[in-house]
Enzyme design. Structure first.
Site, PDB file in Angstrom:
ATOM      1  N   CYS A  27      40.015   9.208  19.847  1.00 29.23           N
ATOM      2  CA  CYS A  27      41.334   8.711  20.214  1.00 29.23           C
ATOM      3  C   CYS A  27      42.327   8.525  18.838  1.00 29.23           C
ATOM      4  O   CYS A  27      43.180   8.619  18.774  1.00 29.23           O
ATOM      5  CB  CYS A  27      40.944   7.524  20.697  1.00 29.23           C
ATOM      6  SG  CYS A  27      40.250   6.267  20.081  1.00 29.23           S
ATOM      7  N   ASP A  62      49.844   7.973  24.993  1.00 28.91           N
ATOM      8  CA  ASP A  62      48.581   8.274  24.602  1.00 28.91           C
ATOM      9  C   ASP A  62      48.177   9.626  24.748  1.00 28.91           C
ATOM     10  O   ASP A  62      48.285  10.096  25.856  1.00 28.91           O
ATOM     11  CB  ASP A  62      47.663   7.302  25.499  1.00 28.91           C
ATOM     12  CG  ASP A  62      46.325   7.148  25.333  1.00 28.91           C
ATOM     13  OD1 ASP A  62      45.991   7.727  24.254  1.00 28.91           O
ATOM     14  OD2 ASP A  62      45.461   6.561  25.884  1.00 28.91           O
ATOM     15  N   HIS A 109      40.215   1.432  21.431  1.00 35.22           N
ATOM     16  CA  HIS A 109      41.043   2.651  21.880  1.00 35.22           C
ATOM     17  C   HIS A 109      42.417   2.787  21.057  1.00 35.22           C
ATOM     18  O   HIS A 109      43.080   1.772  20.781  1.00 35.22           O
ATOM     19  CB  HIS A 109      41.115   2.704  23.277  1.00 35.22           C
ATOM     20  CG  HIS A 109      42.069   3.801  23.858  1.00 35.22           C
ATOM     21  ND1 HIS A 109      41.771   5.185  23.635  1.00 35.22           N
ATOM     22  CD2 HIS A 109      43.119   4.216  24.505  1.00 35.22           C
ATOM     23  CE1 HIS A 109      42.342   6.235  23.807  1.00 35.22           C
ATOM     24  NE2 HIS A 109      43.339   5.604  24.734  1.00 35.22           N
ATOM     25  N   GLU A 148      49.909 -15.068  33.064  1.00 36.05           N
ATOM     26  CA  GLU A 148      49.028 -13.788  33.232  1.00 36.05           C
ATOM     27  C   GLU A 148      48.482 -13.543  34.455  1.00 36.05           C
ATOM     28  O   GLU A 148      48.587 -12.373  34.688  1.00 36.05           O
ATOM     29  CB  GLU A 148      47.993 -13.856  32.251  1.00 36.05           C
ATOM     30  CG  GLU A 148      47.408 -12.778  31.707  1.00 36.05           C
ATOM     31  CD  GLU A 148      45.905 -12.662  32.751  1.00 36.05           C
ATOM     32  OE1 GLU A 148      45.515 -11.597  32.900  1.00 36.05           O
ATOM     33  OE2 GLU A 148      45.394 -13.616  33.435  1.00 36.05           O
TER      34      GLU A 148
END
Length: 883
Positions: free
Chosen positions: A442, A524, A501, A617
């Site tokens: 990654c 990504d 990641h 959240e």
């Protein structure tokens, strides 16, 4: 035809002309019924807007316009004469560009005079139903000067035709002013001997002419800019625009800056929405012959422009532009959330040939292969270009740049941990005919994409997310499975939490989304899931991720799950599964990037999510889940039962989302916690202890199974290499510790390249089905490489660099190779074969180089051997320009 332009009338005869000398022709009146000399086929006259005029003519336009006073003049008294050489010249051999001096006197006694240039528009016409060939006329028979359509009586105008004719304009040389333009367009780091400009910003070129200078009333200059294999005006890949063409049909602009005796300096500007790529610049000069002369002026590369307010990638902060577009080095953060370490990286977006490789990457995409014309036309959109680049960095769908490999078997390529920069990867891809480079993970995918996007002009940064979720089924829940010893099992759903990641953020407007969702966009390039059939992800608005707007494109649900999914742990034994706990804050922490013009880490977690445990959240999580349910017909919110049909032994039903989840280690009023006794170092034993606390009023008898296993950074488990069992009796409010040691000889042969060890403890209380799970991830550290710069760093002056490294292990290592690189310091990556290093042996070498770029620079170094692959070091230095 507009009455504001004068027209020269050219009469031709169809018959073979008699060979007679030319004599001055005096025209004292305009006999509208008279046959034209030598042309009995022409009709006598036709009606026009200003009276009766002869009909048989070939239009010649004057470029200058008479003054309004002259147009309105009604009485001018003078004769007309035209004096030309007495020679026969076929019309098709003429260069009929004539300067015409004119003089008009109005009824009030005022005189108006000037010079007009007459320009041949075409040389073949039809008269009296028959075509007239140019060869059939001589100079003597072809020219008769008169003026019509200007609002005055032509019999009262005075004209003198000048001879010899003016020659056509010829381009001898073009100066694209690459060096000066590139500085103004912030591309001088790429090159100074080729033109690289940014859209929405003017650049200057100079045309040098062979025979004379540019005359605005005489010469017509048209520029043509083309990109792609099938340039098309309608698609925006071909632009045709003249001087001072602002507001014309083309959004490209050309304006005159300086008109010299034999040169012309012109300012050109591509619109801020133009397609980026390689352009061919041409000029067409129409200089009175009727034919157009075309010249190729040269090639230039057009890039995105974050300095232009009208560009979709505009960034209004100069420090941010310097960091996210211009800076060619940085850090990628690795390790784990408890031990974050910077990994130096050479982006090298301005290194030699990198811009050409980036454009080649666009041309190798599947989109280009299928429909090159449309693909090139869409390259004006950073959203489109971002998706194309994202798909091309990995090779899952095409011959992209990198092959991904998480198997720990890299014998036919390079271990991803060994890379220290993007330049070597991109140049290898290009040199091998665009064959994927082996191998990447990654952070390598993200780093190479950062190089490409910065090179193209899109502000880009590399982001690391610790404890990153990979939700394969889109329910915003990551399921983890453990056995009775506490070791994590291979996930049959392929859900996982990556230790860290890495992805990219690119800055751009999102005109395809509702207002407010522009700015940083997640992209990504790591091939995890497909998007519209290709392995790419994004761009997903970071603001949309934070607000739970998972219905906005592209791939926002997957991006949301990486930073804010819930994690449910399951105990698997006896063929059944028991839910241990649901953790709402296990995913997404310490989201990191390099600071602006700083070597410090910048935490951007708040850009992605509200504070864990806050009402906002949970509300966002619920909103996201409801949107996914509405879009994909998911089960009820909070459905976290395992994919199998088994029932948890405890009878525990799935918890509702609005019920606070018990955290790991907090079941049955007993908490467990791991504590390291010293920082874990590669080559040394790992010392830690388990801390058990009984906060209940009753005593507790616990059986604790402990295990350790290596992990890959994507969360994939490897077989356990250490196990232990502890029996603890805890009185009320008692705290006990249990010491553990894992010898180096026990873990060394099982360690992955990522140097990650997960220690777990699964506790069960006597006479109870309640279980407690706790785990901790340990990253083993290497001693870094030390780099010393010996002397002052000055452009084009020799520089010595000392690199000091050591073998940290208590055993000999072989096949040692040291690599060193740095943009602006080394023309290419330096590889030094070290060979064998004895146990804990320290060594140094001195490298010599000649810096070729000034400013802040970074040296990156990596040492690999048969026992380790990524002992790294870096040194930032400033290179003076010198004299």
């Amino acid at each position: 035809m507009s009455s504001s332009l004068g027209i020269l009338i050219l009469f031709l005869t169809k018959t073979q002309p008699p060979s007679i000398p030319w004599r001055p022709h005096q025209l004292t009146s305009w006999p509208t019924t008279q046959h034209l000399p030598g042309n009995p086929h022409c009709p006598r006259a036709i009606k026009g807007p200003h009276g009766t005029r002869p009909c048989c003519f070939l239009g010649l336009h004057t470029s200058s316009q008479l003054s309004n006073t002259a147009k309105k003049n009604q009485r001018v008294s003078e004769g007309t004469s035209c004096d030309l050489p007495s020679e026969q010249v076929p019309v098709h051999q003429l260069d009929p560009a004539f300067s015409v001096s004119w003089s008009l006197k109005d009824g009030k006694g005022g005189r108006h005079s000037g010079t007009s240039f007459l320009k041949l528009q075409f040389i073949q016409l039809s008269c009296g139903g028959a075509a007239l060939e140019p060869e059939a006329a001589t100079m003597a028979q072809a020219i008769l000067v008169a003026v019509t359509w200007i609002g005055v009586d032509p019999q009262l105008c005075s004209f003198v035709c000048a001879w010899p004719p003016i020659s056509g304009l010829e381009v001898a040389l073009t100066d694209l002013q690459s060096s000066q333009n590139n500085v103004r367009h912030h591309t001088e780091e790429i090159a100074v001997d080729r033109l690289l400009v940014r859209r929405g910003q003017a650049f200057l070129i100079t045309l040098y002419f062979r025979n004379r200078g540019f005359q605005p009333g005489l010469d017509n200059i048209i520029f043509v800019a083309e990109t792609g294999p099938l340039p098309d005006v309608a698609k925006g890949t071909r632009a045709v625009f003249g001087l001072a063409s602002r507001g014309g049909p083309s959004p490209w602009i050309a304006s005159l800056e300086n008109n010299g005796a034999t040169s012309l300096e012109v300012s050109l500007c591509a619109p801020p929405v133009a397609a980026v790529g390689r352009y061919l610049l041409k000029v067409h000069i129409d200089a009175f012959q009727g034919s157009i002369t075309a010249y190729q002026l040269g090639e230039f590369i057009l890039l995105f422009n974050p300095w232009c307010p009208e560009d979709a990638v505009y960034l209004d902060s100069e420090p941010q532009r310097q960091e996210y577009v211009v800076n060619d080095y940085g850090f990628i953060y690795q390790g784990n959330k408890n031990w974050i370490r910077p990994c130096p990286w050479n982006y090298g977006q301005f290194e030699e040939n990198i811009v050409d490789i980036c454009l080649e990457l666009l041309d190798r995409s599947l989109n280009f292969q299928v429909d090159p014309a449309t693909d090139c036309a869409l390259r004006g959109s950073p959203v489109y270009v971002g998706r194309v680049v994202c798909a091309m960095i990995n090779s899952n769908d095409d011959n992209g740049v990198l092959n991904g490999n998480w198997s720990e078997n890299y014998t036919d390529g390079l271990n991803p941990a060994e890379w220290t920069g993007s330049v070597a990867i991109l140049k290898q891809w290009h040199a091998t005919g665009c064959q994927p480079v082996r191998y990447g993970q990654c952070w390598v995918f993200a780093a190479v994409m950062c190089t490409v996007m910065r090179c193209l002009g899109i502000p880009t940064r590399v982001i690391t997310n610790f404890d990153s979720g990979h939700d394969t089924d889109g329910n915003l829940v990551i399921d983890e499975y453990y056995d009775s010893t506490g070791r994590i099992l291979e996930n049959k759903k392929k859900d996982s939490i990556w230790n860290f990641h890495v992805w990219n953020e690119c800055w751009m407007a999102r005109r395809d989304l509702p207002p407010g969702y522009g700015g940083w966009q997640l992209l990504d390039a790591t091939p995890q899931e497909t998007s519209n059939g290709l392995y790419c992800c994004g761009p997903a608005s970071v603001k949309a991720i934070k607000e739970g707007e998972v219905d906005l494109k592209y791939d926002t649900p997957f991006a949301f799950s990486m930073v804010n999914a819930d994690c449910v742990s399951w105990l698997v034994y006896g063929g059944k599964e028991q839910k241990l706990h649901r953790n709402t804050n296990a995913v997404g922490s310490f989201i990191s990037t390099k600071g602006i013009q700083s070597d410090e880490r910048d935490d951007v977690t708040e850009n992605y999510k509200y504070q864990e445990g806050s009402p906002e959240e949970r509300q966002v999580f619920l909103k996201a889940l409801q949107k996914l349910k509405a879009g994909k017909s998911l089960g009820p919110p909070g459905a976290d039962t395992p994919p199998s049909s088994s029932t948890p032994l405890s009878g525990d039903s799935p918890q509702s989302l609005d019920i606070p989840s018990l955290r790991p280690g907090e079941v049955a009023q007993v908490s467990l916690k791991f504590k390291l006794l010293e920082p874990p170092q590669m080559g040394q034993d790992i010392n830690f202890m388990l801390l058990a606390i009984n906060v209940s009023p009753q005593s507790k008898d616990l059986k604790v199974n402990l295990s350790a296993q290596s992990l890959l950074h994507d969360g994939s488990p490897m077989p356990p290499f250490w196990q232990d069992t502890a029996f603890l009796t805890l009185s009320s409010q008692e705290v006990k510790t249990y010491s553990c040691i894992i010898p180096y000889c026990q873990y060394s042969q099982y360690l992955s390249t990522d140097k990650l060890i997960r220690i777990s403890a699964l506790s069960e209380e006597k006479n109870s089905l309640e279980k407690i799970l706790v785990n901790k991830i340990i990253t083993l550290a290497y001693p870094g490489i030390m780099i010393n710069v010996l002397g002052a760093a000055i452009v084009n002056q020799p520089l010595s660099i000392q690199v000091i490294f050591s073998n940290p292990l208590l055993e000999q290592v072989a096949n040692c190779v040291l690599t060193v690189e740095g943009s602006g310091l080394f023309k290419k990556q330096q590889r030094v074969l070290i060979g064998v290093l004895k146990p804990q042996h320290r060594a140094s070498i001195t490298l010599k180089t000649v810096p070729f770029k000034s400013g802040q620079r970074q040296i990156q170094a990596n040492l690999k051997s048969d026992k380790f692959k990524d002992i790294k070091g870096y040194r930032s230095i400033y290179v003076d320009f010198g004299l």
